[in-house]
Design a protein around this motif. Structure first.
Motif, PDB file in Angstrom:
ATOM      1  N   LEU A  94     -27.203 -95.673  24.026  1.00  0.00           N
ATOM      2  CA  LEU A  94     -27.230 -94.274  23.607  1.00  0.00           C
ATOM      3  C   LEU A  94     -26.871 -93.364  24.774  1.00  0.00           C
ATOM      4  O   LEU A  94     -27.441 -93.476  25.866  1.00  0.00           O
ATOM      5  N   GLU A  95     -25.906 -92.480  24.532  1.00  0.00           N
ATOM      6  CA  GLU A  95     -25.531 -91.514  25.557  1.00  0.00           C
ATOM      7  C   GLU A  95     -24.823 -90.322  24.922  1.00  0.00           C
ATOM      8  O   GLU A  95     -24.318 -90.402  23.809  1.00  0.00           O
ATOM      9  N   ASN A  96     -24.832 -89.227  25.662  1.00  0.00           N
ATOM     10  CA  ASN A  96     -24.086 -88.045  25.248  1.00  0.00           C
ATOM     11  C   ASN A  96     -22.637 -88.229  25.671  1.00  0.00           C
ATOM     12  O   ASN A  96     -22.360 -88.564  26.821  1.00  0.00           O
ATOM     13  N   LYS A  97     -21.731 -88.011  24.740  1.00  0.00           N
ATOM     14  CA  LYS A  97     -20.306 -88.173  25.010  1.00  0.00           C
ATOM     15  C   LYS A  97     -19.691 -86.821  25.349  1.00  0.00           C
ATOM     16  O   LYS A  97     -20.181 -85.780  24.903  1.00  0.00           O
ATOM     17  N   PRO A  98     -18.600 -86.810  26.112  1.00  0.00           N
ATOM     18  CA  PRO A  98     -17.984 -85.532  26.498  1.00  0.00           C
ATOM     19  C   PRO A  98     -17.434 -84.740  25.325  1.00  0.00           C
ATOM     20  O   PRO A  98     -17.199 -83.543  25.439  1.00  0.00           O
ATOM     21  N   TRP A  99     -17.253 -85.374  24.178  1.00  0.00           N
ATOM     22  CA  TRP A  99     -16.718 -84.664  23.005  1.00  0.00           C
ATOM     23  C   TRP A  99     -17.818 -84.056  22.148  1.00  0.00           C
ATOM     24  O   TRP A  99     -17.589 -83.648  21.022  1.00  0.00           O
ATOM     25  N   GLY A 100     -19.051 -83.981  22.692  1.00  0.00           N
ATOM     26  CA  GLY A 100     -20.121 -83.256  22.023  1.00  0.00           C
ATOM     27  C   GLY A 100     -20.924 -84.060  21.015  1.00  0.00           C
ATOM     28  O   GLY A 100     -21.515 -83.481  20.105  1.00  0.00           O
ATOM     29  N   GLN A 101     -20.949 -85.362  21.196  1.00  0.00           N
ATOM     30  CA  GLN A 101     -21.734 -86.208  20.302  1.00  0.00           C
ATOM     31  C   GLN A 101     -22.635 -87.123  21.114  1.00  0.00           C
ATOM     32  O   GLN A 101     -22.300 -87.523  22.224  1.00  0.00           O
ATOM     33  N   ARG A 102     -23.770 -87.424  20.540  1.00  0.00           N
ATOM     34  CA  ARG A 102     -24.714 -88.375  21.114  1.00  0.00           C
ATOM     35  C   ARG A 102     -24.582 -89.633  20.266  1.00  0.00           C
ATOM     36  O   ARG A 102     -24.765 -89.568  19.052  1.00  0.00           O
ATOM     37  N   GLU A 103     -24.228 -90.764  20.873  1.00  0.00           N
ATOM     38  CA  GLU A 103     -23.933 -91.943  20.065  1.00  0.00           C
ATOM     39  C   GLU A 103     -24.292 -93.249  20.772  1.00  0.00           C
ATOM     40  O   GLU A 103     -24.463 -93.294  21.982  1.00  0.00           O
ATOM     41  N   PHE A 104     -24.374 -94.294  19.952  1.00  0.00           N
ATOM     42  CA  PHE A 104     -24.544 -95.656  20.434  1.00  0.00           C
ATOM     43  C   PHE A 104     -23.820 -96.580  19.473  1.00  0.00           C
ATOM     44  O   PHE A 104     -23.377 -96.165  18.398  1.00  0.00           O
ATOM     45  N   SER A 105     -23.683 -97.855  19.883  1.00  0.00           N
ATOM     46  CA  SER A 105     -22.939 -98.812  19.074  1.00  0.00           C
ATOM     47  C   SER A 105     -23.771-100.040  18.740  1.00  0.00           C
ATOM     48  O   SER A 105     -24.580-100.496  19.540  1.00  0.00           O
ATOM     49  N   VAL A 106     -23.516-100.550  17.549  1.00  0.00           N
ATOM     50  CA  VAL A 106     -24.153-101.758  17.029  1.00  0.00           C
ATOM     51  C   VAL A 106     -23.045-102.662  16.517  1.00  0.00           C
ATOM     52  O   VAL A 106     -22.044-102.172  15.990  1.00  0.00           O
ATOM     53  N   LEU A 107     -23.210-103.975  16.675  1.00  0.00           N
ATOM     54  CA  LEU A 107     -22.295-104.920  16.044  1.00  0.00           C
ATOM     55  C   LEU A 107     -23.006-105.563  14.874  1.00  0.00           C
ATOM     56  O   LEU A 107     -24.141-106.033  15.014  1.00  0.00           O
ATOM     57  N   ASP A 108     -22.352-105.582  13.708  1.00  0.00           N
ATOM     58  CA  ASP A 108     -22.963-106.268  12.571  1.00  0.00           C
ATOM     59  C   ASP A 108     -22.713-107.773  12.722  1.00  0.00           C
ATOM     60  O   ASP A 108     -22.029-108.210  13.659  1.00  0.00           O
TER      61      ASP A 108
END
Length: 120
Positions: A94-108
């Motif tokens: 989880l991190e704040n991205k420079p494009w104004g979104q806070r996101e993280f990734s999951v693999l199914d």
């Protein structure tokens, strides 16, 4: 074009449709699963008006090159649950991205990358 678009329904590659349905229900709160075939070669789940469909694709390379973004309103809460379940991608914390979104990734289970985000 006289017709109005009503919804987008992603059709996601899956090496095991039943396993995908269970993963999205358990970890991301989707419900109302359906599937066809035995073993299932097509199925889907829904949550809050969003539908995701899955098709059987034995080749993992298709899934590993597929990505889906899910916008949520409480990304930190979902992150905590996904982290506890051990499904957060090691390079997708989880991190704040420079494009104004806070996101993280999951693999199914099939290798599809889910980018879960919230506008900051």
């Amino acid at each position: 074009m006289p017709s109005k678009l009503l919804q987008t329904v992603p059709v996601i590659p899956s090496q095991n449709v039943e396993q995908s349905l269970e993963f999205y229900q358990r970890h991301l709160g989707f419900s109302e699963p359906f599937s066809w075939g035995a073993p299932a070669d097509y199925g889907g789940v829904s949550r809050e008006g969003l539908e995701l469909h899955f098709y059987l694709e034995p080749g993992r390379a298709f899934a590993e090159n597929y990505s889906l973004r899910l916008q949520v309103d409480e990304v930190d809460l979902i992150y905590v649950a996904c982290e506890a379940a051990g499904i957060v991608h090691p390079n997708g914390r989880l991190e704040n991205k420079p494009w104004g979104q806070r996101e993280f990734s999951v693999l199914d289970p099939s290798g599809v990358c889910l980018r879960i985000f919230q506008e900051v």
